[in-house]
Write a protein that holds these residues in place. Structure first.
Motif, PDB file in Angstrom:
ATOM      1  N   PHE A   1       0.853  -1.192   0.000  1.00  0.00           N
ATOM      2  CA  PHE A   1       0.000   0.000   0.000  1.00  0.00           C
ATOM      3  C   PHE A   1       0.884   1.235   0.000  1.00  0.00           C
ATOM      4  O   PHE A   1       1.811   1.356   0.815  1.00  0.00           O
ATOM      5  N   HIS A   2       0.582   2.166  -0.907  1.00  0.00           N
ATOM      6  CA  HIS A   2       1.339   3.416  -0.978  1.00  0.00           C
ATOM      7  C   HIS A   2       0.484   4.582  -0.494  1.00  0.00           C
ATOM      8  O   HIS A   2      -0.622   4.797  -0.986  1.00  0.00           O
ATOM      9  N   SER A   3       1.023   5.346   0.452  1.00  0.00           N
ATOM     10  CA  SER A   3       0.373   6.552   0.948  1.00  0.00           C
ATOM     11  C   SER A   3       1.053   7.756   0.316  1.00  0.00           C
ATOM     12  O   SER A   3       2.222   8.039   0.593  1.00  0.00           O
ATOM     13  N   ASP A   4       0.325   8.458  -0.536  1.00  0.00           N
ATOM     14  CA  ASP A   4       0.889   9.606  -1.251  1.00  0.00           C
ATOM     15  C   ASP A   4       0.616  10.882  -0.460  1.00  0.00           C
ATOM     16  O   ASP A   4      -0.508  11.368  -0.420  1.00  0.00           O
ATOM     17  N   CYS A   5       1.663  11.415   0.145  1.00  0.00           N
ATOM     18  CA  CYS A   5       1.551  12.641   0.953  1.00  0.00           C
ATOM     19  C   CYS A   5       2.256  13.807   0.277  1.00  0.00           C
ATOM     20  O   CYS A   5       2.668  14.771   0.946  1.00  0.00           O
TER      21      CYS A   5
END
Length: 258
Positions: A206-210
């Motif tokens: 899972f990638h969290s794009d911040c």
């Protein structure tokens, strides 16, 4: 240009171009392009860049302080986003790299998950599942790296994606689920906790794009913890987080860009 210019002429031209561009955003009507408009800070950045304008990170023997700078920036980001270090985990903890910007960061994360799934699970037709509100860099990653991007619609009223819709779009070829904190179009934080847990249950990344505003979230949380956001935090439901979890505190988050 039809004619060449000397250095003074080039600097004069660039100065004029810079002045005209500044007029487009200095009024405060630009969003997502300029992140700090303070003139003194811009001067500081220019001097810092200038000191290392010829440095090449491919040669750390010649430019050891470029590598040192990258290592320290990565360490600070791991700390801000609650990652575990090599002192915390036997497997080495979090690692990272300094990129040219948000797009490259997302590209590298997608490639890493593609390669991992290929090597460990033999997946030859990798898929990414993400809300329609994710950054266009995911489109680029899919195109560059031979991946399929499956976009899931968001609720028209809340702007949030339904986790069950994401689940229904996952297949045996899914290698990555992605979400934004916050997203590019509306500044809404996706349900990162629920999406990352879904990815963890299915054994995918899972990638969290911040990248677009997410850098301020750790500091907003600190203000909230200090009681300096009491007015903002006033909600009918005390169980609602002003800033829902979005980072490496969540066991399902395997990569993050900021």
């Amino acid at each position: 240009p039809k004619r060449t210019s000397d250095r003074e002429g080039i600097l004069t031209l660039l100065t004029e171009w810079s002045r005209k561009e500044r007029e487009l955003w200095e009024g405060g009507r630009a969003s997502g392009a300029i992140y700090h408009g303070n003139e003194k800070f811009h001067e500081f950045l220019g001097k810092a860049y200038g000191l290392f304008s010829v440095a090449n990170p491919l040669h750390p023997d010649l430019f050891p302080y470029v590598r040192k700078t990258e290592g320290e920036v990565v360490a600070m980001m791991i700390h801000l986003f609650r990652g575990r270090t090599s002192r915390d985990d036997d497997d080495g903890g979090c690692c990272g790299t300094l990129t040219s910007g948000g797009t490259e960061s997302i590209l590298l994360a997608c490639k890493a998950h593609r390669d991992r799934a290929r090597d460990l699970r033999g997946i030859a037709s990798p898929e990414i599942v993400a809300p329609t509100t994710v950054h266009a860099a995911f489109q680029k990653a899919a195109h560059y790296f031979g991946m399929r991007l499956i976009l899931v619609d968001v609720d028209e009223r809340t702007g949030l994606v339904d986790v069950d819709d994401v689940r229904r779009n996952m297949t045996r070829n899914t290698v990555l689920v992605a979400g934004s904190a916050p997203n590019f179009p509306h500044g809404i934080i996706d349900p990162i906790r629920e999406l990352s847990e879904l990815a963890r249950e299915r054994g995918v990344g899972f990638h969290s794009d911040c990248c677009l505003g997410g850098m301020i979230l750790p500091f907003v949380e600190r203000l909230q913890a200090d009681g300096r956001l009491d007015d903002v935090a006033s909600r009918p439901d005390d169980d609602v987080d002003v800033i829902p979890p979005y980072d490496f505190r969540l066991p399902g988050v395997t990569s993050l860009s900021a």
